[in-house]
Design a protein around this motif. Structure first.
Motif, PDB file in Angstrom:
ATOM      1  N   GLU A  42       0.879  -1.233  -0.218  1.00  0.00           N
ATOM      2  CA  GLU A  42      -0.004  -0.040  -0.068  1.00  0.00           C
ATOM      3  C   GLU A  42       0.873   0.999   0.011  1.00  0.00           C
ATOM      4  OE1 GLU A  42      -3.317   2.130   3.067  1.00  0.00           O
ATOM      5  OE2 GLU A  42      -3.042  -0.171   3.235  1.00  0.00           O
ATOM      6  N   THR A  43       1.811   1.345   0.894  1.00  0.00           N
ATOM      7  CA  THR A  43       2.724   2.504   0.993  1.00  0.00           C
ATOM      8  C   THR A  43       3.362   2.762  -0.391  1.00  0.00           C
ATOM      9  OG1 THR A  43       2.995   2.169   3.169  1.00  0.00           O
ATOM     10  CG2 THR A  43       4.585   3.682   1.999  1.00  0.00           C
ATOM     11  N   ARG A  44       4.096   1.539  -0.992  1.00  0.00           N
ATOM     12  CA  ARG A  44       4.609   1.661  -2.125  1.00  0.00           C
ATOM     13  C   ARG A  44       4.060   2.290  -3.405  1.00  0.00           C
ATOM     14  NH1 ARG A  44       7.680  -2.505   0.468  1.00  0.00           N
ATOM     15  NH2 ARG A  44       6.648  -4.243  -0.621  1.00  0.00           N
ATOM     16  N   VAL A  45       2.500   1.803  -3.330  1.00  0.00           N
ATOM     17  CA  VAL A  45       1.797   2.232  -4.430  1.00  0.00           C
ATOM     18  C   VAL A  45       1.455   3.764  -4.212  1.00  0.00           C
ATOM     19  CG1 VAL A  45      -0.825   2.195  -5.165  1.00  0.00           C
ATOM     20  CG2 VAL A  45       0.579   0.088  -4.769  1.00  0.00           C
ATOM     21  N   LYS A  46       1.394   4.204  -3.008  1.00  0.00           N
ATOM     22  CA  LYS A  46       1.050   5.761  -2.653  1.00  0.00           C
ATOM     23  C   LYS A  46       2.265   6.510  -3.279  1.00  0.00           C
ATOM     24  CE  LYS A  46      -1.853   5.158   1.128  1.00  0.00           C
ATOM     25  NZ  LYS A  46      -2.092   5.316   2.772  1.00  0.00           N
ATOM     26  N   ILE A  47       3.680   6.019  -2.905  1.00  0.00           N
ATOM     27  CA  ILE A  47       4.869   6.606  -3.277  1.00  0.00           C
ATOM     28  C   ILE A  47       4.657   6.683  -4.807  1.00  0.00           C
ATOM     29  CG2 ILE A  47       7.387   6.296  -3.450  1.00  0.00           C
ATOM     30  CD1 ILE A  47       7.169   5.265  -0.390  1.00  0.00           C
ATOM     31  N   LEU A  51       5.112  10.051  -6.766  1.00  0.00           N
ATOM     32  CA  LEU A  51       5.957  10.512  -7.865  1.00  0.00           C
ATOM     33  C   LEU A  51       5.334  10.554  -9.144  1.00  0.00           C
ATOM     34  CD1 LEU A  51       8.754   8.379  -6.359  1.00  0.00           C
ATOM     35  CD2 LEU A  51       8.664  10.783  -5.992  1.00  0.00           C
ATOM     36  N   ALA A  52       4.637   9.822  -9.582  1.00  0.00           N
ATOM     37  CA  ALA A  52       3.948  10.124 -10.859  1.00  0.00           C
ATOM     38  C   ALA A  52       3.749  11.466 -11.191  1.00  0.00           C
ATOM     39  CB  ALA A  52       3.011   9.231 -11.302  1.00  0.00           C
ATOM     40  N   LYS A  77      14.139   2.574  -0.560  1.00  0.00           N
ATOM     41  CA  LYS A  77      15.201   1.650  -0.836  1.00  0.00           C
ATOM     42  C   LYS A  77      14.930   0.649  -1.755  1.00  0.00           C
ATOM     43  CE  LYS A  77      18.475  -1.091   1.762  1.00  0.00           C
ATOM     44  NZ  LYS A  77      19.073  -1.290   3.022  1.00  0.00           N
ATOM     45  N   LEU A  78      13.543  -0.121  -1.183  1.00  0.00           N
ATOM     46  CA  LEU A  78      13.080  -1.046  -1.761  1.00  0.00           C
ATOM     47  C   LEU A  78      12.643  -0.948  -3.171  1.00  0.00           C
ATOM     48  CD1 LEU A  78      10.728  -2.568   0.876  1.00  0.00           C
ATOM     49  CD2 LEU A  78      13.114  -3.338   0.167  1.00  0.00           C
ATOM     50  N   LEU A  79      12.051   0.108  -3.675  1.00  0.00           N
ATOM     51  CA  LEU A  79      11.516   0.530  -4.791  1.00  0.00           C
ATOM     52  C   LEU A  79      12.860   0.744  -5.930  1.00  0.00           C
ATOM     53  CD1 LEU A  79       8.601   2.951  -4.062  1.00  0.00           C
ATOM     54  CD2 LEU A  79       8.350   0.667  -5.235  1.00  0.00           C
ATOM     55  N   LYS A  80      13.809   1.259  -5.186  1.00  0.00           N
ATOM     56  CA  LYS A  80      15.132   1.679  -5.980  1.00  0.00           C
ATOM     57  C   LYS A  80      15.802   0.431  -6.361  1.00  0.00           C
ATOM     58  CE  LYS A  80      19.022   4.891  -6.375  1.00  0.00           C
ATOM     59  NZ  LYS A  80      19.956   5.728  -5.609  1.00  0.00           N
ATOM     60  N   MET A  81      15.719  -0.650  -5.293  1.00  0.00           N
ATOM     61  CA  MET A  81      16.472  -1.770  -5.512  1.00  0.00           C
ATOM     62  C   MET A  81      15.712  -2.497  -6.720  1.00  0.00           C
ATOM     63  SD  MET A  81      17.388  -2.963  -1.780  1.00  0.00           S
ATOM     64  CE  MET A  81      16.728  -4.855  -1.981  1.00  0.00           C
ATOM     65  N   GLU A  82      14.670  -2.296  -6.931  1.00  0.00           N
ATOM     66  CA  GLU A  82      13.932  -2.997  -8.019  1.00  0.00           C
ATOM     67  C   GLU A  82      13.826  -2.014  -9.193  1.00  0.00           C
ATOM     68  OE1 GLU A  82      12.960  -6.151  -8.425  1.00  0.00           O
ATOM     69  OE2 GLU A  82      13.664  -6.772  -6.464  1.00  0.00           O
ATOM     70  N   ASN A  83      14.564  -1.208  -9.254  1.00  0.00           N
ATOM     71  CA  ASN A  83      14.671  -0.213 -10.423  1.00  0.00           C
ATOM     72  C   ASN A  83      13.212   0.594 -10.806  1.00  0.00           C
ATOM     73  OD1 ASN A  83      17.543  -0.744 -10.822  1.00  0.00           O
ATOM     74  ND2 ASN A  83      16.797  -2.725 -11.586  1.00  0.00           N
ATOM     75  N   GLN A  84      12.322   0.762  -9.767  1.00  0.00           N
ATOM     76  CA  GLN A  84      11.005   1.436 -10.144  1.00  0.00           C
ATOM     77  C   GLN A  84      11.276   2.764  -9.770  1.00  0.00           C
ATOM     78  OE1 GLN A  84       8.631   0.119 -11.390  1.00  0.00           O
ATOM     79  NE2 GLN A  84      10.164  -1.772 -11.498  1.00  0.00           N
ATOM     80  N   VAL A  85      12.237   3.427  -8.881  1.00  0.00           N
ATOM     81  CA  VAL A  85      12.554   4.841  -8.793  1.00  0.00           C
ATOM     82  C   VAL A  85      13.941   5.098  -9.056  1.00  0.00           C
ATOM     83  CG1 VAL A  85      10.582   5.136  -7.145  1.00  0.00           C
ATOM     84  CG2 VAL A  85      12.734   4.642  -6.239  1.00  0.00           C
ATOM     85  N   LYS A  86      14.222   6.179  -9.402  1.00  0.00           N
ATOM     86  CA  LYS A  86      15.784   6.761  -9.533  1.00  0.00           C
ATOM     87  C   LYS A  86      15.982   7.926  -8.650  1.00  0.00           C
ATOM     88  CE  LYS A  86      14.578   9.062 -13.692  1.00  0.00           C
ATOM     89  NZ  LYS A  86      14.733   9.230 -14.937  1.00  0.00           N
ATOM     90  N   LEU A  98      10.209   8.277 -10.645  1.00  0.00           N
ATOM     91  CA  LEU A  98       9.958   7.244 -11.307  1.00  0.00           C
ATOM     92  C   LEU A  98      10.911   7.030 -12.303  1.00  0.00           C
ATOM     93  CD1 LEU A  98       6.047   7.090 -11.686  1.00  0.00           C
ATOM     94  CD2 LEU A  98       7.382   6.238  -9.857  1.00  0.00           C
ATOM     95  N   ASP A  99      11.319   5.681 -12.371  1.00  0.00           N
ATOM     96  CA  ASP A  99      12.427   5.201 -13.335  1.00  0.00           C
ATOM     97  C   ASP A  99      11.817   5.239 -14.776  1.00  0.00           C
ATOM     98  OD1 ASP A  99      15.060   4.426 -13.958  1.00  0.00           O
ATOM     99  OD2 ASP A  99      14.205   2.443 -14.668  1.00  0.00           O
ATOM    100  N   ASP A 100      10.575   4.751 -14.722  1.00  0.00           N
ATOM    101  CA  ASP A 100       9.680   5.154 -16.204  1.00  0.00           C
ATOM    102  C   ASP A 100       8.317   5.133 -15.639  1.00  0.00           C
ATOM    103  OD1 ASP A 100       8.490   2.649 -16.634  1.00  0.00           O
ATOM    104  OD2 ASP A 100      10.442   1.627 -17.116  1.00  0.00           O
ATOM    105  N   HIS A 101       7.313   5.542 -16.490  1.00  0.00           N
ATOM    106  CA  HIS A 101       6.152   5.507 -16.133  1.00  0.00           C
ATOM    107  C   HIS A 101       5.151   4.510 -16.386  1.00  0.00           C
ATOM    108  CE1 HIS A 101       7.066   9.927 -15.248  1.00  0.00           C
ATOM    109  NE2 HIS A 101       5.869   9.867 -14.541  1.00  0.00           N
ATOM    110  N   HIS A 102       5.807   3.300 -16.815  1.00  0.00           N
ATOM    111  CA  HIS A 102       5.022   2.097 -17.288  1.00  0.00           C
ATOM    112  C   HIS A 102       4.557   1.555 -16.258  1.00  0.00           C
ATOM    113  CE1 HIS A 102       7.807   1.810 -21.041  1.00  0.00           C
ATOM    114  NE2 HIS A 102       6.405   1.611 -21.418  1.00  0.00           N
ATOM    115  N   VAL A 103       4.976   1.816 -14.958  1.00  0.00           N
ATOM    116  CA  VAL A 103       4.366   1.091 -13.555  1.00  0.00           C
ATOM    117  C   VAL A 103       3.302   1.650 -13.330  1.00  0.00           C
ATOM    118  CG1 VAL A 103       5.769   2.680 -12.236  1.00  0.00           C
ATOM    119  CG2 VAL A 103       4.874   0.519 -11.310  1.00  0.00           C
ATOM    120  N   VAL A 104       2.859   3.103 -13.736  1.00  0.00           N
ATOM    121  CA  VAL A 104       1.761   3.969 -13.413  1.00  0.00           C
ATOM    122  C   VAL A 104       0.655   3.341 -14.467  1.00  0.00           C
ATOM    123  CG1 VAL A 104       0.763   6.015 -13.387  1.00  0.00           C
ATOM    124  CG2 VAL A 104       2.947   6.043 -12.645  1.00  0.00           C
ATOM    125  N   GLU A 105       0.831   2.910 -15.607  1.00  0.00           N
ATOM    126  CA  GLU A 105       0.027   2.326 -16.609  1.00  0.00           C
ATOM    127  C   GLU A 105      -0.404   1.024 -15.921  1.00  0.00           C
ATOM    128  OE1 GLU A 105       2.051   2.236 -20.427  1.00  0.00           O
ATOM    129  OE2 GLU A 105       2.556   4.500 -20.406  1.00  0.00           O
TER     130      GLU A 105
END
Length: 122
Positions: A42-47, A51-52, A77-86, A98-105
């Protein structure tokens, strides 16, 4: 004795062969699973949604989400380790995006599905 690939039950060999041929390769399955694990919080989805909208530092995210800086930092840190944020440094601050906006889609498609399911329960 029947094996996993040749059960003693009746099945359609053509259907089984056709579907097996189209299955996603194991390495991609593992990466997909890891992706959904990291966005399945839930928290990571909010983040991600925050960031979108705009690049932000930890303090900004903490204020937007009403959470502690340490909780936000841990999730980033967890999102960055999985290359979802930069991140990028600007003086003393580190800004996240966001590393890219595909995750938002993907999240938007999932939200459409959730809304559809919720509507059909009524």
């Amino acid at each position: 004795m029947p094996t996993k690939t040749e059960p003693s039950i009746s099945y359609n060999r053509e259907v089984v062969a056709s579907v097996r041929e189209k299955l996603i390769a194991s390495p991609y399955i593992l990466e997909l699973s890891a992706f959904f694990k990291v966005i399945g919080d839930e928290t990571r989805v909010k983040i991600i949604y925050a960031l979108a909208e705009q690049e932000m530092c930890v303090n900004d995210l903490a204020m937007v989400l009403g959470m502690s800086q340490s909780a936000i930092s841990h999730q980033l840190k967890l999102l960055k380790m999985e290359n979802q944020v930069k991140s990028r440094r600007d003086g003393k601050n580190i800004y996240y995006s966001l590393d890219d906006h595909h995750v938002v889609e993907i999240l938007e498609a999932a939200l459409t599905h959730v809304k559809h399911k919720r509507k059909s329960k009524r």
